[in-house]
Motif scaffolding. Structure first.
Motif, PDB file in Angstrom:
ATOM      1  N   THR A  21      39.537  47.514  38.970  1.00  0.00           N
ATOM      2  CA  THR A  21      39.644  46.726  37.815  1.00  0.00           C
ATOM      3  C   THR A  21      40.725  47.254  37.127  1.00  0.00           C
ATOM      4  O   THR A  21      40.714  48.344  36.679  1.00  0.00           O
ATOM      5  CB  THR A  21      38.357  46.640  37.008  1.00  0.00           C
ATOM      6  OG1 THR A  21      37.464  45.791  37.890  1.00  0.00           O
ATOM      7  CG2 THR A  21      38.707  45.693  35.884  1.00  0.00           C
ATOM      8  N   ASP A  22      41.487  46.294  36.561  1.00  0.00           N
ATOM      9  CA  ASP A  22      42.666  47.046  35.703  1.00  0.00           C
ATOM     10  C   ASP A  22      42.901  46.193  34.419  1.00  0.00           C
ATOM     11  O   ASP A  22      42.989  45.036  34.631  1.00  0.00           O
ATOM     12  CB  ASP A  22      44.092  46.734  36.658  1.00  0.00           C
ATOM     13  CG  ASP A  22      45.289  47.226  35.923  1.00  0.00           C
ATOM     14  OD1 ASP A  22      45.245  48.147  35.095  1.00  0.00           O
ATOM     15  OD2 ASP A  22      46.527  46.934  36.440  1.00  0.00           O
ATOM     16  N   PHE A  23      42.971  47.006  33.323  1.00  0.00           N
ATOM     17  CA  PHE A  23      43.017  46.186  32.096  1.00  0.00           C
ATOM     18  C   PHE A  23      44.442  46.136  31.497  1.00  0.00           C
ATOM     19  O   PHE A  23      44.579  45.798  30.422  1.00  0.00           O
ATOM     20  CB  PHE A  23      42.087  46.865  31.017  1.00  0.00           C
ATOM     21  CG  PHE A  23      40.667  46.737  31.465  1.00  0.00           C
ATOM     22  CD1 PHE A  23      39.968  45.449  30.965  1.00  0.00           C
ATOM     23  CD2 PHE A  23      39.970  47.568  32.133  1.00  0.00           C
ATOM     24  CE1 PHE A  23      38.756  45.311  31.541  1.00  0.00           C
ATOM     25  CE2 PHE A  23      38.651  47.522  32.513  1.00  0.00           C
ATOM     26  CZ  PHE A  23      38.115  46.091  32.076  1.00  0.00           C
ATOM     27  N   ASP A  25      48.044  46.818  30.244  1.00  0.00           N
ATOM     28  CA  ASP A  25      48.577  47.943  29.244  1.00  0.00           C
ATOM     29  C   ASP A  25      48.767  47.295  27.526  1.00  0.00           C
ATOM     30  O   ASP A  25      48.970  46.166  27.716  1.00  0.00           O
ATOM     31  CB  ASP A  25      49.912  48.669  29.555  1.00  0.00           C
ATOM     32  CG  ASP A  25      51.032  47.721  29.845  1.00  0.00           C
ATOM     33  OD1 ASP A  25      51.398  47.349  28.928  1.00  0.00           O
ATOM     34  OD2 ASP A  25      51.349  47.725  31.113  1.00  0.00           O
ATOM     35  N   LEU A  48      44.212  40.919  26.290  1.00  0.00           N
ATOM     36  CA  LEU A  48      44.772  41.774  27.157  1.00  0.00           C
ATOM     37  C   LEU A  48      44.590  41.532  28.613  1.00  0.00           C
ATOM     38  O   LEU A  48      43.324  41.013  29.022  1.00  0.00           O
ATOM     39  CB  LEU A  48      43.841  43.308  27.039  1.00  0.00           C
ATOM     40  CG  LEU A  48      44.339  44.597  27.605  1.00  0.00           C
ATOM     41  CD1 LEU A  48      45.634  45.033  26.977  1.00  0.00           C
ATOM     42  CD2 LEU A  48      43.185  45.563  27.441  1.00  0.00           C
ATOM     43  N   GLU A  50      43.384  41.360  32.444  1.00  0.00           N
ATOM     44  CA  GLU A  50      42.222  41.974  33.199  1.00  0.00           C
ATOM     45  C   GLU A  50      42.264  41.608  34.652  1.00  0.00           C
ATOM     46  O   GLU A  50      42.434  40.235  34.821  1.00  0.00           O
ATOM     47  CB  GLU A  50      40.959  41.581  32.602  1.00  0.00           C
ATOM     48  CG  GLU A  50      39.747  42.303  33.545  1.00  0.00           C
ATOM     49  CD  GLU A  50      38.382  41.943  32.973  1.00  0.00           C
ATOM     50  OE1 GLU A  50      37.326  42.290  33.451  1.00  0.00           O
ATOM     51  OE2 GLU A  50      38.441  41.302  31.777  1.00  0.00           O
ATOM     52  N   ASN A  51      42.693  42.146  35.575  1.00  0.00           N
ATOM     53  CA  ASN A  51      42.711  42.194  36.941  1.00  0.00           C
ATOM     54  C   ASN A  51      41.569  42.665  37.772  1.00  0.00           C
ATOM     55  O   ASN A  51      41.528  43.736  37.814  1.00  0.00           O
ATOM     56  CB  ASN A  51      44.142  42.625  37.497  1.00  0.00           C
ATOM     57  CG  ASN A  51      45.427  41.877  36.841  1.00  0.00           C
ATOM     58  OD1 ASN A  51      45.207  40.768  36.274  1.00  0.00           O
ATOM     59  ND2 ASN A  51      46.307  42.609  36.525  1.00  0.00           N
ATOM     60  N   ARG A  82      42.756  37.147  38.302  1.00  0.00           N
ATOM     61  CA  ARG A  82      43.446  37.527  36.978  1.00  0.00           C
ATOM     62  C   ARG A  82      42.722  36.719  35.873  1.00  0.00           C
ATOM     63  O   ARG A  82      42.726  35.299  36.264  1.00  0.00           O
ATOM     64  CB  ARG A  82      44.857  37.423  36.808  1.00  0.00           C
ATOM     65  CG  ARG A  82      45.663  38.458  37.966  1.00  0.00           C
ATOM     66  CD  ARG A  82      47.058  38.162  38.029  1.00  0.00           C
ATOM     67  NE  ARG A  82      47.788  38.883  38.745  1.00  0.00           N
ATOM     68  CZ  ARG A  82      47.872  39.059  40.207  1.00  0.00           C
ATOM     69  NH1 ARG A  82      47.500  37.895  40.889  1.00  0.00           N
ATOM     70  NH2 ARG A  82      48.587  40.141  40.528  1.00  0.00           N
ATOM     71  N   ASN A  83      42.838  36.934  34.618  1.00  0.00           N
ATOM     72  CA  ASN A  83      42.504  36.187  33.351  1.00  0.00           C
ATOM     73  C   ASN A  83      43.494  35.485  32.682  1.00  0.00           C
ATOM     74  O   ASN A  83      43.054  34.784  31.990  1.00  0.00           O
ATOM     75  CB  ASN A  83      41.669  37.273  32.628  1.00  0.00           C
ATOM     76  CG  ASN A  83      42.398  38.180  31.785  1.00  0.00           C
ATOM     77  OD1 ASN A  83      43.189  38.727  32.341  1.00  0.00           O
ATOM     78  ND2 ASN A  83      42.091  38.446  30.344  1.00  0.00           N
ATOM     79  N   GLU A 102      45.716  32.208  28.525  1.00  0.00           N
ATOM     80  CA  GLU A 102      44.221  32.760  29.104  1.00  0.00           C
ATOM     81  C   GLU A 102      43.769  31.601  29.985  1.00  0.00           C
ATOM     82  O   GLU A 102      43.356  30.623  29.660  1.00  0.00           O
ATOM     83  CB  GLU A 102      43.466  33.008  27.983  1.00  0.00           C
ATOM     84  CG  GLU A 102      42.032  33.578  28.454  1.00  0.00           C
ATOM     85  CD  GLU A 102      41.173  33.961  27.146  1.00  0.00           C
ATOM     86  OE1 GLU A 102      40.037  34.460  27.135  1.00  0.00           O
ATOM     87  OE2 GLU A 102      41.553  33.627  25.975  1.00  0.00           O
TER      88      GLU A 102
END
Length: 289
Positions: A21-23, A25, A48, A50-51, A82-83, A102
């Protein structure tokens, strides 16, 4: 998770799986428009990023040092949730306004690689060949229309490294790439590119060195200058008694005045033209003190 199985002395295989999970930058948290180059206006008016990613791979490898033969075959698959969904608005001047919305969306990609190399001792030469294929798709909004974007890439490469004699060695690299983009139900024109590099190295004496570098680039999209040629000479003489290197180079011997590179994005072709310096000779000294 990673598992490797050594099948025999020369063969082995491996599989792997990864969840992450990547948030994103903080640099993508701005609510106003920013002109990041002459063509793109961007705004991340969204939370932000979120992946959530899933990555799976398999690899088969053969290694025989006794016969200097090596080969590998690999496949990988990735899926990302992805969000944020990205939107591009293109005006009549080809300028784009980029925004993040979003909305959950998914992207998938498959990649296949194969490579092999063999060293022939009696001619002091190593041959390498390889190929790769990838296909990816993701959702994209273009001019308020939601569509699925698919990119396919096929590449082939060939390398030769040879020590022809004690005083002459050579290196050659050839790359062929084919890129195809499909936006919704429309296929873009296929991009074809080539890159060829040939380098010759002459060791005329223990303290003298001479090289010849050639390059060739090709693309099928440019209306002009689809073919680009480059040629450079370099000579070095070492004064061993005093530890000084004298280097003379002749760059851009053919006096090529521009270089064109072509690439693609999710929905467009990008052609970059570089104006080059004319042919020039440079002499320099290198020493330690």
């Amino acid at each position: 998770l990673y598992i490797r199985n050594k099948i025999s002395a020369f063969w082995e295989t491996s599989v792997s799986a990864n969840l992450s999970t990547d948030f994103g930058d903080l640099q993508r948290l701005y609510y106003g428009f920013i002109l990041n180059n002459y063509r793109n206006l961007q705004r991340y008016n969204s939370p932000l990023p979120e992946n959530f990613s899933q990555n799976y791979s398999w690899r088969l490898r053969f290694r025989n040092p006794l016969k200097s033969l090596f080969a590998s075959l690999s496949y990988s698959f990735s899926r990302t949730k992805r969000n944020l969904l990205y939107s591009n608005e293109i005006d009549q001047n080809a300028a784009s306004i980029f925004e993040a919305i979003e909305q959950d969306n998914f992207s998938n990609s498959h990649r296949l690689n194969v490579k092999a190399s063999k060293y022939f001792r009696h001619i002091n030469t190593t041959f390498s060949i390889g190929s790769n294929y990838s296909i990816s798709n993701r959702e994209q909004i273009l001019n308020s229309n939601l569509a699925d974007v698919e990119n396919q890439t096929i590449g082939f490469n060939f390398d030769v490294e040879s020590e022809i004699t004690d005083w002459l060695s050579s290196s050659y690299t050839g790359n062929f790439n084919y890129l195809q983009t499909r936006f919704k139900d429309r296929d873009f024109d296929e991009i074809k590119t080539q890159l060829h590099e040939l380098d010759l190295f002459f060791y005329v004496a223990d303290n003298q060195y001479f090289s010849l570098d050639t390059e060739y680039y090709f693309n099928n999209i440019s209306e002009e200058n689809r073919n680009n040629y480059f040629l450079n000479f370099n000579y070095q003489y070492t004064f061993e008694e005093i530890g000084i290197d004298l280097n003379a180079s002749w760059n851009n011997v053919l006096n090529t005045d521009e270089f064109i590179r072509v690439s693609n994005t999710d929905f467009s072709y990008v052609q970059s033209t570089y104006l080059l310096r004319p042919s020039q000779i440079l002499v320099s000294l290198k020493f330690l003190f």
